[in-house]
Design a protein around this motif. Sequence first.
Motif, short mmCIF file in Angstrom:
data_model
loop_
_atom_site.label_atom_id
_atom_site.label_comp_id
_atom_site.label_asym_id
_atom_site.label_seq_id
_atom_site.Cartn_x
_atom_site.Cartn_y
_atom_site.Cartn_z
N GLN A 57 0.94 -1.19 0.12
CA GLN A 57 0.01 -0.08 0.02
C GLN A 57 1.03 1.25 0.14
N ASP A 58 0.42 2.21 -0.66
CA ASP A 58 1.19 3.63 -0.52
C ASP A 58 0.54 4.35 0.73
N ILE A 59 1.29 4.19 1.75
CA ILE A 59 0.99 5.04 3.12
C ILE A 59 2.05 5.98 3.33
N PRO A 60 2.05 7.28 2.78
CA PRO A 60 3.10 8.21 3.12
C PRO A 60 3.70 7.97 4.70
N GLY A 61 2.56 8.04 5.57
CA GLY A 61 3.09 8.38 7.01
C GLY A 61 3.81 7.17 7.63
N LEU A 62 3.88 6.11 6.80
CA LEU A 62 4.73 5.07 7.54
C LEU A 62 6.30 5.43 7.47
N ALA A 63 6.51 6.15 6.64
CA ALA A 63 7.91 6.78 6.33
C ALA A 63 8.57 7.08 7.69
N GLN A 64 7.98 7.45 8.50
CA GLN A 64 8.66 8.04 9.91
C GLN A 64 8.61 6.83 10.80
N TYR A 65 7.85 5.57 10.61
CA TYR A 65 8.12 4.49 11.44
C TYR A 65 8.87 3.25 11.22
N VAL A 66 9.94 3.48 10.37
CA VAL A 66 10.88 2.58 9.67
C VAL A 66 11.71 2.49 10.88
N GLY A 67 11.73 1.01 11.20
CA GLY A 67 12.73 0.65 12.43
C GLY A 67 12.03 1.02 13.61
N ARG A 68 10.85 1.11 13.56
CA ARG A 68 10.14 1.50 14.85
C ARG A 68 8.64 0.54 14.82
N SER A 69 8.03 0.34 16.12
CA SER A 69 7.01 -0.62 16.19
C SER A 69 5.54 0.38 15.60
N VAL A 70 4.92 -0.56 14.79
CA VAL A 70 3.36 0.04 14.47
C VAL A 70 2.36 -1.08 15.08
N VAL A 71 1.28 -0.55 14.86
CA VAL A 71 -0.01 -1.61 15.20
C VAL A 71 -0.55 -2.00 13.96
N LEU A 72 -0.66 -3.04 13.49
CA LEU A 72 -1.18 -3.42 12.19
C LEU A 72 -2.56 -3.83 12.59
N GLY A 73 -3.53 -3.41 11.83
CA GLY A 73 -4.92 -3.68 12.03
C GLY A 73 -5.30 -4.49 10.78
N VAL A 74 -5.82 -5.69 10.96
CA VAL A 74 -6.21 -6.69 10.03
C VAL A 74 -7.54 -7.24 10.43
N ARG A 75 -8.69 -7.23 9.73
CA ARG A 75 -9.75 -7.91 9.90
C ARG A 75 -9.77 -9.43 9.90
#
Length: 367
Positions: free
Chosen positions: A270-288
Motif C-alpha cells: 500500500q502507498d501510505i506516506p505516513g509509514l516513512a517515519q516509523y521505519v525501524g519502529r513499532s506500529v500496530v497492524l490492524g487486520v480484519r
Amino acid sequence: MQALKIQNVEKSFGAIKVLKGINIEIEPGQFLILVGPSGCGKSTLLNMIAGLETVSKGDIVIGDRTVTHLDPKDRDIAMVFQSYALYPNMTVSQNISFGLDIAKMPKPEQKVVVDRVAKMLQIEPLLNRKPKALSGGQRQRVAMGRALARDPSIYLFDEPLSNLDAKLRVEMRSEIKELHQREKTTIVYVTHDQIEAMTLADVIAVMKDGEVQQFGTPQEIYDNPENQFIAGFMGSPSMNFVPCELSKSDDGYELLMESAGKVTRLLVNQDIPGLAQYVGRSVVLGVRPEQITQVSEDKPDSMVMPCAVEIVEPTGPDTMVTIRLNGVKTVCRVHPTAICSPGEPMFLQFDVTKAVFFDPETELRIR
C-alpha cells in the motif's frame, strides 16, 4: 434543508462534562445511528434532541426550527423507548391512538390511522388486547405503532431492541429496516450494538467519552477507521491488532511476523506516506478476520505464512480460527471446508491491501 442539525452541543452535570461539542447534520429521510459503549453520552444526546434533557451549550435545529429550548410536545418528534412505555390499562388500539387523542383528532380519523399502522406492523389481531397479554416483540411493535401514528418530523429510538432475545432482535431489526425503506422516515437511533449500527444506518456517529470519534457511512467507518477504538468497536469479530516492527524493503515496507516460532516478512503493498517515519519502529497492524484466510489462488497479491492453530470455532458459513501473531491472539475467517485442528500448523493467506496501521502510543491512524 437538514432534517436535524446539532451545533456545538455540550452537556454538563455540575462540573462533569458528558457531551463535548457535538456537531452532526443529517438530511430528510436519513437513518442516523448513535453508537458507542455504555456511558459514552449517546442516550443523553438523544434525550436532548427529544427535549427530555436541557442543553448546556449549543443548538439543536429540527427542519427549519431551532428547538433547543422548546418543550418536547412542541418539537414534532416521536420517541420509542427501550422499556416500551405502554399504558397497561389501555388496549393496543388505545395505546397507538393516545397521541392522536391528545391532539384532538376526530375518532373516525384516529381509526383510519390506527388501522393503517396496525396493518403496516402486522398487529391487526392484537388491537383489543392489553400489554400484559403481549410478548416482548409484540409490545415493541405497539410502541413503534404509537410513534408511527404521529407522523412527526423525526423518530427517535432509544435502544428499542435491547430487551428482546437474539432471534427476535434480528427479526425486528429487519422490520425496522424495511419500514424505513418503505416510509422514507427520518430516524435517530441509539444502540451499543455495532451490528445493529452497520445493518440499519445510512450514517453512523461513533461516540466515546462524550465526543463523536467519527461520522460517516457504515462502510466508510468499517474500511477507514480514524483510530484504534473505532476499528475495534465496529465489526464482529472485531479487528485484530498486532504490534509489528516496520522495515524498509526494495518494494516499499515489510512487517516482521512471528507465529509458532517461525518469522515471516510480510510486504506492505500500500502507498501510505505516513509509514516513512516509523521505519525501524513499532506500529500496530490492524487486520480484519476476513483478511486472513485459507490459501487461495484467487488472491495473487496476498502473502502466505505458516501459523499454529489454537482455537477452531465453526459458525456454519465460516470457521473462525484463532492463531497467535507476535504473541497476540488473532482471529481469522476461513472457509468451513478448510482443514484445521487445534495444535496443528496451517498455512494462511494475508491480504494486507486493506490493512490499516496505528501509532502504538496515540492509537491514531497512520496515513
